[in-house]
Design a protein around this motif. Structure first.
Motif, PDB file in Angstrom:
ATOM      1  N   LEU A   1     -34.656 -23.268 -49.786  1.00  0.00           N
ATOM      2  CA  LEU A   1     -33.682 -22.405 -49.085  1.00  0.00           C
ATOM      3  C   LEU A   1     -33.936 -20.937 -49.397  1.00  0.00           C
ATOM      4  O   LEU A   1     -33.907 -20.085 -48.516  1.00  0.00           O
ATOM      5  CB  LEU A   1     -32.257 -22.782 -49.501  1.00  0.00           C
TER       6      LEU A   1
ATOM      7  N   HIS B   1     -34.800 -18.188 -46.669  1.00  0.00           N
ATOM      8  CA  HIS B   1     -33.827 -17.109 -46.381  1.00  0.00           C
ATOM      9  C   HIS B   1     -33.949 -15.993 -47.404  1.00  0.00           C
ATOM     10  O   HIS B   1     -33.083 -15.797 -48.239  1.00  0.00           O
ATOM     11  CB  HIS B   1     -32.397 -17.664 -46.399  1.00  0.00           C
TER      12      HIS B   1
ATOM     13  N   SER C   1     -28.300 -13.208 -46.036  1.00  0.00           N
ATOM     14  CA  SER C   1     -27.440 -13.982 -46.934  1.00  0.00           C
ATOM     15  C   SER C   1     -27.024 -15.289 -46.262  1.00  0.00           C
ATOM     16  O   SER C   1     -26.824 -15.336 -45.053  1.00  0.00           O
ATOM     17  CB  SER C   1     -26.215 -13.163 -47.327  1.00  0.00           C
ATOM     18  N   ILE C   2     -26.915 -16.346 -47.066  1.00  0.00           N
ATOM     19  CA  ILE C   2     -26.467 -17.643 -46.548  1.00  0.00           C
ATOM     20  C   ILE C   2     -25.357 -18.177 -47.449  1.00  0.00           C
ATOM     21  O   ILE C   2     -25.199 -17.732 -48.587  1.00  0.00           O
ATOM     22  CB  ILE C   2     -27.626 -18.677 -46.471  1.00  0.00           C
TER      23      ILE C   2
ATOM     24  N   LEU D   1     -32.530 -25.832 -53.937  1.00  0.00           N
ATOM     25  CA  LEU D   1     -32.355 -24.399 -53.722  1.00  0.00           C
ATOM     26  C   LEU D   1     -33.671 -23.695 -53.411  1.00  0.00           C
ATOM     27  O   LEU D   1     -33.711 -22.779 -52.587  1.00  0.00           O
ATOM     28  CB  LEU D   1     -31.688 -23.781 -54.962  1.00  0.00           C
TER      29      LEU D   1
END
Lengths: 309, 476
Positions: B108, B112, B116-117, B105
């Protein structure tokens, strides 16, 4: 066929890219991951006590440290705390290298040593400032005496202009704040106190004149909503102090950077934005008026009625 | 797809199904989008709340305050999977994972931090919603919101939508079946009835159940069947009479010559004076019978032999008047009055006047036979303006002709009179003569209402000269 269509429809929505993440593969055991201590060793720790809100500090006062850090070519971490005494405690513990603090905390810090006065900003050609007693525009109060029974906002227990001065005025009336005001509170920043008065949440407050004038300069509406009903005697401006244990060479470089700031276009721009002309060196005696105020208020509190007129 | 029913079902069902399909797809898509937007909005509000609440704490490095705020928010919404607070230097200040931070995590979140992903995890889909703290100057708050609940809700609603669509389709089938049956069953009845009618069941009629188009169809079919049945009866009658006429003529011709011979022979024998009285008596009996045979043969020959001779234009009312004069004697004997009502101006028709006299005479004599003593027989003729026919009416006050008899009255040798009284040729001769004149005879009769014969003969000026030998019509 209906199911088929539904599948198409869900396909339309699910076209967003997804990222595979496993919540089971964990590599850190601690829940709270503090800043890397090794990194802290390289950076200087500069603090600004919260004369204004932490957010406004970042937007305005931090620019001075940014400028100085570039001049002396050192990285730094900005440290902010919720109260003056928290900042002072960090300073005493040796966790801070330099701090921009108010006059009250300065007097408090010097009483236990460990700090050294480095520079003071010159504002409107002076190195002194005042306490303003302020009320909402609609208030009928003409002096602090008229605020009896009302609500009042102090800034910080260690604040010269935000606490000691108004208490001295109440004491002069032969009363203690608890007796005089119907209710009082600590806002922990001058901007918060000004906001409370402006919104009519309190009947009055005492604030740093530098901050009030600075805010009024950027927000002309402020003076039409908040009225000043009292101005104190002058006090030494909030100074920048360094830890006594700091190497002399670094102290000198920092002093040089601050004192020559107004000669540099970038430095001048930073100063002008803060309504300051330059930094200068002063003698510690500039803060004697603060010390006298503290002494008078503290002695009255320990022996009420003795100094009453 | 031969039947209307099948076509109706195919197109209506197809239409219903396509509509339902579109409905499902649109509703499903919109619903999913709405839920997704709602989740995003909710996540945004929560994440912004965390970011704004923790702003001051982040600036003052107040970790306990950050923990307090994050833990508080984590309990607000059951869909929150995690909260991660990262400072301005990208270091994780606080997170809510138990027993360490997921290794995948961290990169990521770093990559980002603005948009939002969607994460696919062991716990299902999780949406990571980042919100900068104090414009990013104090760090970023990352909120992980589970999409499992809304995905389950989408599936549930999808099932409901499919049930609705199936229900609509089946309800549509039921309604359409009823509707199309109500349309096609009358059509099928017509098909069946038309088949039976075609196979010879001329009494076939449809029940009229409503006033709508199906009722109108049944009525139209029945009207058509009535008309066809009538025409059929007329054609059969005409054909039958024509065939009998031809047969009778042929027989009459063949009998006529031998009959003449027998009569001559009889006369010669009778002139012999040497006959005893008994033989003479027998001879007279033979002669009487021969005379009777001769009358029959003459009657039959009358319908054919002189067909083309002596035709001319003549005034119908004059020929009728002559016949009335001849019949008056028989009428007087029965004290029956014949009332004449003839037009002033001549109703000129084309044909042999003597033969037409025969028609009128036959009708009058029948009337005299049928009418009770002391009654009246009306004879009238008309050929008013705007008509193409001269019409002769002979009306008696007799008992009327019963329906079973009426069917046969124009057939030769059909008689209801006592044997020996009538030959059964009277009306047959009338029919033949009138047909030859391109006319027709209508009969109006009823029990105790008397009988009226109406003879229609085309006026000479209206006649079609080429259709001389066409047969006329009879109407009962």
């Amino acid at each position: 066929m209906v199911v088929f269509a539904a599948a198409i429809a869900s396909g339309c929505v699910q076209s967003e890219k997804t990222y595979q993440v496993s919540f089971n593969k964990k590599n850190l055991r601690k829940r709270i991951l503090g800043p890397d201590r090794a990194d802290q060793g390289k950076n200087l720790q500069f603090a600004i006590s919260t004369m204004i809100s932490p957010e406004e500090t970042v937007l305005y006062y931090k620019k001075i440290f940014d400028y100085v850090a570039i001049k002396i070519d050192r990285g730094y971490d900005l440290v902010q705390k919720n109260t003056y005494s928290q900042t002072n405690d960090l300073f005493r513990e040796g966790a801070l290298d330099m701090a921009f603090i108010s006059s009250g905390p300065y007097v408090d810090l010097m009483s236990t040593s460990g700090a050294e006065l480095l520079a003071v900003p010159v504002v409107d050609g002076k190195v002194t400032y005042h306490s303003y007693i302020i009320v909402p525009e609609g208030s009928s109060a003409r002096s602090i005496a008229d605020l009896e029974g009302g609500s009042f906002a102090f800034v910080d227990p260690l604040s010269t202009t935000g606490r000691y001065y108004p208490i001295s005025q109440v004491q002069a009336l032969g009363r203690s704040p608890g007796e005089f005001f119907g209710r009082y509170l600590y806002s922990y920043s001058n901007t918060a106190s000004i906001g409370l008065v402006r919104d009519g949440d309190v009947d009055g407050a005492a604030v740093n004149s530098l901050i009030f004038d600075f805010l009024a300069m950027n927000d002309p509406g402020l003076k039409s909503e908040v009225r000043i009903i009292g101005v104190s005697q002058p006090f030494g401006n909030p100074p920048i102090v360094v830890h006594a244990s700091m190497p002399e060479e670094l102290k000198e470089r920092l002093r040089e950077a601050l004192f020559s700031m107004h000669k540099d276009p970038e430095g001048r721009r930073v100063l002008r934005n803060l309504n300051m002309q330059r930094f200068t060196g002063v003698d510690d005696s500039l803060y004697d008026s603060v010390r006298m105020l503290f002494e008078s208020v503290d002695s009255y509190e320990s022996n009420p009625g003795a100094g009453a007129e | 797809m031969r039947s209307i029913y099948a076509k109706l079902m195919f197109f209506s069902l197809g239409g219903t199904f396509l509509l339902a399909l579109c409905f499902t797809v649109v509703v499903h898509y919109r619903h999913k989008q709405n839920l997704s937007d709602e989740l995003q909005r909710r996540g945004g509000i929560l994440s912004t709340g965390i970011a704004m609440s923790s702003q001051k704490a982040m600036l003052t490095s107040d970790t306990s305050r950050i923990k307090f705020i994050v833990d508080l928010y984590s309990r607000v919404d059951p869909d929150i999977v995690y909260v991660v607070i990262v400072n301005a230097r990208g270091e994780i200040v606080y997170h809510t994972f138990d027993g360490g931070f997921p290794a995948d995590l961290a990169p990521l979140l770093h990559e980002h931090s603005r948009k939002s992903i969607l994460l696919e995890t062991e716990d299902g889909f999780v949406r990571n919603i980042p919100t900068p703290i104090f414009g990013g100057r104090a760090g970023v708050s990352h909120l992980g919101l589970s999409e499992q609940r809304i995905r389950a809700q989408v599936l549930r609603n999808q099932a409901v939508t499919i049930y609705i669509v199936l229900f609509i389709t089946f309800a549509g089938v039921a309604v359409l079946t009823l509707l199309s049956r109500s349309v096609t069953s009358p059509i099928n009845e017509v098909i069946t009835a038309a088949g039976k009618f075609g196979a010879g069941d001329y009494s076939m009629r449809l029940p009229v159940r409503s006033n709508d188009e199906t009722g109108q169809l049944a009525r139209a079919f029945n009207a058509m069947a009535d008309e066809l049945q009538l025409h059929h009866r007329e054609i059969v009658q005409t054909e039958k009479l024509a065939a009998i006429g031809r047969l009778s003529s042929a027989v009459a011709h063949e009998i006529n010559n031998p009959l003449m011979g027998v009569q001559n022979a009889c006369r010669i024998i009778k002139s012999d004076s040497g006959l005893n009285p008994k033989s003479l008596e027998y001879l007279e009996l033979i002669e009487e019978s021969l005379g009777k045979m001769e009358r029959i043969v003459r009657g039959l020959l009358l319908t054919s032999r002189e067909r083309d001779s002596g035709k001319r234009d003549f005034a119908m009312e004059q020929a009728a008047a002559k016949a009335v004069a001849l019949a008056r004697h028989a009428a007087d004997r029965k004290r029956i009055a014949i009332r004449e009502n003839m037009p002033e101006s001549g109703c000129v028709v084309h044909g042999a006047p003597e033969r037409f006299e025969q028609v009128v005479l036959n009708l009058l004599l029948n009337a005299v036979d049928a009418a009770p003593a002391g009654s009246v027989i009306n004879v009238s003729a008309s050929c008013g303006h705007g008509t193409e026919f001269a019409i002769l009416h002979v009306e008696d006050q007799g008992p009327g002709i019963p329906a079973p008899v009426l069917e046969h009255i124009f057939e030769p040798f059909y008689t209801t009179k006592e044997p020996g009284v009538g030959t059964g040729l009277g009306l047959y001769v009338c029919y033949e003569i009138v047909s030859e004149m391109q006319g027709r005879i209508e009969v109006a009769t009823g029990p105790e209402q008397g009988t009226a014969f109406h003879v229609y003969i085309p006026l000479a000026r209206e006649r079609t000269p080429s259709a001389d030998d066409g047969h006329g019509h009879i109407a009962g």
